[in-house]
Motif scaffolding. Structure first.
Motif, PDB file in Angstrom:
ATOM      1  N   ASN A 247      47.282 -31.638  14.150  1.00 51.55           N
ATOM      2  CA  ASN A 247      48.274 -32.690  14.403  1.00 51.55           C
ATOM      3  C   ASN A 247      48.336 -33.753  13.310  1.00 51.55           C
ATOM      4  N   GLY A 248      48.348 -33.328  12.058  1.00 51.77           N
ATOM      5  CA  GLY A 248      48.524 -34.281  10.974  1.00 51.77           C
ATOM      6  C   GLY A 248      47.289 -35.044  10.571  1.00 51.77           C
ATOM      7  N   GLU A 249      46.140 -34.627  11.075  1.00 55.31           N
ATOM      8  CA  GLU A 249      44.908 -35.311  10.707  1.00 55.31           C
ATOM      9  C   GLU A 249      43.833 -34.302  10.318  1.00 55.31           C
ATOM     10  N   VAL A 250      42.909 -34.746   9.464  1.00 56.89           N
ATOM     11  CA  VAL A 250      41.757 -33.910   9.151  1.00 56.89           C
ATOM     12  C   VAL A 250      40.701 -34.206  10.211  1.00 56.89           C
ATOM     13  N   VAL A 251      40.335 -33.174  11.001  1.00 56.33           N
ATOM     14  CA  VAL A 251      39.374 -33.433  12.068  1.00 56.33           C
ATOM     15  C   VAL A 251      37.948 -33.101  11.637  1.00 56.33           C
ATOM     16  N   GLU A 252      37.824 -32.300  10.598  1.00 59.99           N
ATOM     17  CA  GLU A 252      36.489 -31.961  10.130  1.00 59.99           C
ATOM     18  C   GLU A 252      36.577 -31.519   8.684  1.00 59.99           C
ATOM     19  N   GLU A 253      35.593 -31.919   7.882  1.00 57.55           N
ATOM     20  CA  GLU A 253      35.588 -31.496   6.494  1.00 57.55           C
ATOM     21  C   GLU A 253      34.162 -31.304   6.038  1.00 57.55           C
ATOM     22  N   GLY A 254      33.939 -30.295   5.234  1.00 60.76           N
ATOM     23  CA  GLY A 254      32.584 -30.098   4.730  1.00 60.76           C
ATOM     24  C   GLY A 254      32.472 -28.818   3.941  1.00 60.76           C
ATOM     25  N   GLU A 255      31.234 -28.508   3.528  1.00 60.67           N
ATOM     26  CA  GLU A 255      30.976 -27.252   2.827  1.00 60.67           C
ATOM     27  C   GLU A 255      31.391 -26.101   3.741  1.00 60.67           C
ATOM     28  N   THR A 256      32.047 -25.111   3.182  1.00 59.70           N
ATOM     29  CA  THR A 256      32.559 -24.025   4.021  1.00 59.70           C
ATOM     30  C   THR A 256      31.453 -23.388   4.855  1.00 59.70           C
ATOM     31  N   SER A 257      30.327 -23.071   4.175  1.00 56.29           N
ATOM     32  CA  SER A 257      29.255 -22.375   4.905  1.00 56.29           C
ATOM     33  C   SER A 257      28.737 -23.239   6.046  1.00 56.29           C
ATOM     34  N   ALA A 258      28.621 -24.558   5.814  1.00 53.16           N
ATOM     35  CA  ALA A 258      28.104 -25.447   6.852  1.00 53.16           C
ATOM     36  C   ALA A 258      29.079 -25.543   8.020  1.00 53.16           C
ATOM     37  N   LEU A 260      31.325 -23.362   8.940  1.00 51.96           N
ATOM     38  CA  LEU A 260      31.372 -22.096   9.676  1.00 51.96           C
ATOM     39  C   LEU A 260      30.115 -21.910  10.530  1.00 51.96           C
ATOM     40  N   ALA A 261      28.974 -22.324   9.986  1.00 51.51           N
ATOM     41  CA  ALA A 261      27.717 -22.114  10.702  1.00 51.51           C
ATOM     42  C   ALA A 261      27.590 -23.063  11.880  1.00 51.51           C
ATOM     43  N   ALA A 262      27.983 -24.310  11.699  1.00 52.15           N
ATOM     44  CA  ALA A 262      27.800 -25.289  12.764  1.00 52.15           C
ATOM     45  C   ALA A 262      28.987 -26.239  12.826  1.00 52.15           C
ATOM     46  N   PRO A 263      30.090 -25.767  13.413  1.00 49.93           N
ATOM     47  CA  PRO A 263      31.266 -26.642  13.498  1.00 49.93           C
ATOM     48  C   PRO A 263      30.969 -27.856  14.388  1.00 49.93           C
ATOM     49  N   ARG A 264      31.442 -29.029  13.974  1.00 48.69           N
ATOM     50  CA  ARG A 264      31.173 -30.219  14.775  1.00 48.69           C
ATOM     51  C   ARG A 264      32.342 -30.560  15.676  1.00 48.69           C
ATOM     52  N   HIS A 265      33.552 -30.158  15.266  1.00 47.91           N
ATOM     53  CA  HIS A 265      34.720 -30.496  16.087  1.00 47.91           C
ATOM     54  C   HIS A 265      35.071 -29.305  16.978  1.00 47.91           C
ATOM     55  N   PRO A 266      35.379 -29.565  18.254  1.00 46.93           N
ATOM     56  CA  PRO A 266      35.710 -28.442  19.148  1.00 46.93           C
ATOM     57  C   PRO A 266      36.890 -27.612  18.641  1.00 46.93           C
ATOM     58  N   TYR A 267      37.828 -28.270  17.941  1.00 48.83           N
ATOM     59  CA  TYR A 267      38.979 -27.526  17.456  1.00 48.83           C
ATOM     60  C   TYR A 267      38.575 -26.480  16.417  1.00 48.83           C
ATOM     61  N   GLN A 269      35.807 -24.934  16.401  1.00 45.47           N
ATOM     62  CA  GLN A 269      35.237 -23.842  17.190  1.00 45.47           C
ATOM     63  C   GLN A 269      36.341 -22.930  17.725  1.00 45.47           C
ATOM     64  N   THR A 270      37.451 -23.562  18.176  1.00 43.31           N
ATOM     65  CA  THR A 270      38.584 -22.776  18.664  1.00 43.31           C
ATOM     66  C   THR A 270      39.110 -21.844  17.561  1.00 43.31           C
ATOM     67  N   LEU A 271      39.211 -22.391  16.352  1.00 48.12           N
ATOM     68  CA  LEU A 271      39.706 -21.561  15.245  1.00 48.12           C
ATOM     69  C   LEU A 271      38.735 -20.429  14.938  1.00 48.12           C
ATOM     70  N   LEU A 272      37.444 -20.732  15.031  1.00 45.75           N
ATOM     71  CA  LEU A 272      36.425 -19.698  14.795  1.00 45.75           C
ATOM     72  C   LEU A 272      36.525 -18.601  15.846  1.00 45.75           C
ATOM     73  N   ASP A 273      36.744 -19.025  17.084  1.00 42.91           N
ATOM     74  CA  ASP A 273      36.839 -18.049  18.173  1.00 42.91           C
ATOM     75  C   ASP A 273      38.065 -17.159  18.018  1.00 42.91           C
ATOM     76  N   ALA A 274      39.074 -17.678  17.282  1.00 47.07           N
ATOM     77  CA  ALA A 274      40.296 -16.888  17.116  1.00 47.07           C
ATOM     78  C   ALA A 274      40.080 -15.726  16.152  1.00 47.07           C
ATOM     79  N   VAL A 275      39.008 -15.771  15.368  1.00 43.76           N
ATOM     80  CA  VAL A 275      38.718 -14.651  14.469  1.00 43.76           C
ATOM     81  C   VAL A 275      38.146 -13.512  15.313  1.00 43.76           C
ATOM     82  N   PRO A 276      38.752 -12.321  15.246  1.00 44.88           N
ATOM     83  CA  PRO A 276      38.282 -11.217  16.085  1.00 44.88           C
ATOM     84  C   PRO A 276      36.794 -10.948  15.877  1.00 44.88           C
ATOM     85  N   ALA A 277      36.128 -10.554  16.950  1.00 48.18           N
ATOM     86  CA  ALA A 277      34.675 -10.422  16.933  1.00 48.18           C
ATOM     87  C   ALA A 277      34.195  -9.543  15.781  1.00 48.18           C
TER      88      ALA A 277
END
Lengths: 280, 275, 316
Positions: A247-258, A260-267, A269-277
């Motif tokens: 929605n027009g804002e950056v909700v999380e930013e950081g090193e890609t590996s970090a 992906l490994a430990a998302p801090r924003h629930p959104y 996580q939602t995007l991660l869950d959208a990647v097929p298993a």
């Protein structure tokens, strides 16, 4: 074409980013009625700040409507921001002419069928870009033989060696067309490449080829990337840092590996869950 | 995809193009084809009905109507082509400017066009003609200067949507000059709408020229034009029908041919009508 | 589970002036009641042609059935008259198209279009049926939506309305051709959940066509992979994805970017699919295949392997 060029002109202070976005705001008017009066506004970007260091690679992920494409267009100056500052090595972008900006920032679009003028041949599409670069360097446009040689060198760069210069975009497959679009952007010898969904209009087996090409070019040309995609897997390949937009804002930013490994924003996580298993 | 094949299968376009071709041949070969000098008066053979010697009869001064109509075709085609050339030049330039620059320039131009369209064109033309010499050059200029608004609107609309297309953005992003973006990346995509309205425009320019000449405000006698032959015919309607009928038919068929070609081209060039 | 749809040696060609395009080449495939069969393939492989060929929705010409049969509930659809076929479309087989914007008539309300489906099949449409259908596709406020025109709905709502239309007459088979490709990424999950739910409630067989293997991996019970007009591999989705037999499937899966794999080059498939106006002799993948052997000069047939899987390859 001088691949392998490095950023020798970056100021000594490493903290100065090559490109910084400070508090960028963009508002789209909603028009309605027969007089097309402004009846409302849609805030597309609500104060986005991001920095891209020279040689770095920033991924921007989010769903459509998150403002990620609008941000890319502002960086490439296809759109003007309504607030905030776009800085190149600390200097506001207004200090650069259109040509000066074009020789620094180039954009690769999602659909090469739409971004390459169907009525023009390769010789014109690539040649006009080479001519602009020559003018920026204060040279005369190269003569035909020399120009054709340079165009072939460009085609070599993107893995289209020997493609006939008299051909038109529709004579190529979609993957080859995306290579052409990349070659055209490279002709300007930019420092920063903004790639907006560079593979999402392509067939699966072709996506890997284009992603590999972008990785190759980054190393050989010392390019800096902003990669925009809804697909975290694509971004994770190309970007060392990632910004998640919603929605027009950056909700999380950081090193890609970090991220992906430990998302801090629930959104995120939602995007991660959208990647097929099976692709995680 | 094959434009020529599609053109050949479009009966209207083909008929229009054939008739126009014949007309151009007749007009350019008028000197050879005309059996008589269109200006030579023969007092002994005034108002003769069609015969072997005078295919379409003679007028009140004994001039051969067929020859006059042939030479009149030159006037009509010249007016049509030149006036439309002027119309395309102005219409495309104005439309490109408005659509490409957008913003207040666009608003100003569009309001001006709206205002101009409020005047009935014929009054606009009559007003201008009142101040200048009524001759063929002025007629062409006036028709061209008063007919570009529709095309400008059309072009502007197309440019507004082309402007947002990725390939135009990418061309601008390369740092190409505005002129190059307009002429190389935008203009070629406008070729079909321009061609269609130019073709239709020729028909209506010919009609306007005839109307002006009929009113005595266009091509001046003794130089023949379909319009001024008709004027003459009006005075002799019940004793010399051929004086009105044949120039009338010439106008009818010519305008119809251009309209057929124009409508046909629209169908042929419009990608939405492709199978 | 019994076979609802049985396709045997089906070939579909497009007549073109510069040569026939052999879009579907001797395809055999089954869809069972209560399962989702995912049909995967890249653009131009013939998957949409195959999907639309089943209810005979391809315009003829240019399309032409060049052999084989399509048996739906015991009847060969290719031999049916157009009236018999009309009865089966809608009532037996429902179709969900890619673009929900063009699949609905813009001048009729959603409710009118659903009622029209009933009257076309001379079936009574008792009051409340329309609203009931709309709530089954989980459209909130069914009464308001039934009275609305398609343009008043969002893309996702429109696709739900298309699905309501497709299931209105209680079909046993649902063909969904790229049902979420035209929609926003965020709406895709909801539409696919809905198709899953309907499959369970109604015991539908679903043929789900997509270019997106990731999507099919999560939604399909069985997966069929199509290449150059042929089915190269079929099997339970999880097993195919975990260990594909066909070199094409393997190459395609290996080239997909994965989250965990980190940086570094992706393996790619070399070359281009063949021109279907002139398909090569033998295996169509031979020219690109790292495992090609002389036997590949002869077309491999889809041979059964263990666990309900099959593959068309001489050297898997």
């Amino acid at each position: 074409m001088t691949p392998g060029r490095r950023d020798t002109e970056t100021p000594g202070n490493l903290k100065t980013a090559m490109l910084s976005l400070e508090n960028i705001v963009k508002i789209f008017p909603v028009e309605g009625g027969i007089l097309r009066r402004k009846i409302g506004i849609v805030p597309a970007l609500k104060g986005v700040s991001l920095r891209v260091p020279a040689g770095g690679s920033l991924g921007i992920v989010g769903e459509s409507g998150s403002g990620k494409t609008t941000l890319g267009k502002i960086v490439a100056r296809h759109l003007a921001a309504d607030g905030g500052r776009v800085l190149w090595e600390g200097r506001p972008h207004e200090e650069f002419s259109r040509r000066e900006w074009a020789s620094r920032v180039q954009m690769v679009f999602q659909d090469p069928a739409a971004s390459l003028n169907p009525k023009l041949s390769l010789r014109v599409l690539l040649g006009e870009a080479v001519a602009v670069r020559a003018q920026i360097d204060g040279q005369k446009g190269p003569r035909r033989a020399e120009r054709d040689r340079r165009l072939q060198a460009l085609l070599d760069e993107v893995g289209l060696s020997g493609a006939p210069l008299d051909a038109y975009p529709h004579q190529f497959s979609s993957g080859q067309r995306q290579r052409l679009a990349i070659a055209r952007a490279l002709a300007l010898r930019p420092r920063l490449l903004v790639a907006d969904e560079p593979v999402s209009s392509l067939d699966l087996s072709v996506q890997a080829q284009i992603l590999n090409l972008l990785m190759d070019l980054k190393d050989r040309w010392g390019l800096t990337y902003i990669v925009i995609s809804h697909d975290l897997a694509v971004v994770s390949r190309l970007a060392d840092r990632v910004a998640v937009m919603k929605n027009g804002e950056v909700v999380e930013e950081g090193e890609t590996s970090a991220v992906l490994a430990a998302p801090r924003h629930p959104y995120t996580q939602t995007l991660l869950d959208a990647v097929p298993a099976f692709l995680r | 995809m094959n434009l020529f094949g599609r053109f050949r299968r479009n009966r209207g376009a083909l008929t229009g193009a054939t008739l126009i071709l014949l007309l151009f041949i007749a007009a350019s070969a008028a000197k050879i084809m005309a059996p008589h000098d269109p200006l030579r008066q023969e007092v002994t053979s005034r108002l003769q009905s069609p015969s072997v010697d005078h295919l379409l009869g003679t007028d009140d001064l004994g001039r051969d109507v067929f020859s006059r109509i042939l030479f009149g075709a030159r006037v009509s085609l010249e007016v049509g082509v030149v006036a439309v050339g002027l119309m395309v030049l102005i219409g495309v330039a104005v439309g490109l400017t408005a659509g490409y620059l957008g913003g207040w320039v666009d608003t100003a131009i569009m309001r001006l066009i709206d205002a101009l369209l409020c005047f009935p064109t014929i009054f606009l033309i009559l007003m201008v003609i009142a101040f200048v010499e009524p001759d063929i050059k002025n007629v062409m200029a006036v028709i061209g200067l008063t007919s570009w608004m529709g095309l400008a609107r059309l072009v502007r609309g197309e440019v507004l949507s082309l402007r947002e297309r990725d390939f135009v953005l990418s061309a601008r992003g390369l740092g190409l000059s505005h002129a190059r973006v307009l002429l190389v990346h935008i203009l070629p995509h406008l070729a079909s709408p321009i061609l269609v309205s130019a073709t239709l425009g020729v028909g209506s320019a010919i009609l306007t020229e005839s109307a002006l000449s009929f009113l005595g405000l266009g091509v001046q006698p003794p130089q023949p034009s379909w319009g001024n032959i008709l004027t003459l015919g009006k005075d002799y309607m019940h004793i010399a029908w051929w004086l009105s009928l044949f120039p009338g038919l010439a106008i009818l068929f010519t305008v119809m041919s251009f309209n057929l070609l124009g409508e046909g081209l629209r169908d042929v060039l419009d990608p939405r009508t492709q199978e | 589970m019994s076979d609802l749809l049985t396709i045997r040696s089906l070939s579909v060609h497009y007549r073109r002036r510069d040569g026939d395009v052999k879009a579907v080449r001797s395809v055999s495939l089954d869809v069972r009641a209560g399962e989702t069969l995912g049909l995967a393939g890249e653009s131009g492989c013939g998957k949409s042609t195959l999907a639309m060929a089943i209810p005979r929705l391809l315009p003829q010409p240019p399309a032409e059935y060049a052999g084989g049969k399509i048996v739906f509930e015991g009847r060969d659809l290719i031999s049916l008259s157009s009236e018999e076929l009309r009865q089966i479309r809608g009532a037996g087989i429902g179709v969900v198209f890619q673009d929900p914007f063009s699949a609905l008539n813009p001048v009729l309300t959603v409710g009118e279009q659903i009622k029209e489906a009933f009257s076309a099949h001379v079936r009574p449409c008792p009051p409340g049926t329309v609203e009931d259908l709309l709530s089954r596709v989980r459209l909130p406020d069914a009464v308001r939506i039934a009275r609305g025109y398609p343009h008043q709905l969002s893309g996702g709502q429109r696709q739900r309305a298309v699905i309501a239309l497709a299931i209105a007459l209680g079909p046993r088979l649902l063909i969904a051709d790229e049902p979420t490709t035209a929609l926003d990424v965020t709406l895709q999950g909801g539409i696919l959940d809905l198709l899953d739910g309907l499959k369970k409630e109604m015991g539908l067989g679903v043929l789900l066509v997509s270019h997106n293997i990731g999507l099919l991996s999560e939604r399909a019970d069985r997966l069929a992979v199509m290449y150059a007009g042929e089915i190269v591999e079929v099997g339970p989705a999880g097993q195919v994805l975990a260990g594909a037999f066909h070199p094409y499937t393997r190459g395609l899966l290996a080239s997909l970017p994965r989250l965990s794999a980190g940086r570094g080059k992706l393996p790619t498939l070399a070359g281009q699919p063949p021109d279907l106006r002139n398909p090569p002799e033998g295996c169509a993948f031979r020219a690109r295949c790292p495992r090609a052997i002389p036997a590949c000069g002869v077309s491999p047939s889809l041979g059964a392997k263990e666990g309900g899987r099959s593959v068309a390859c001489h050297n898997p």
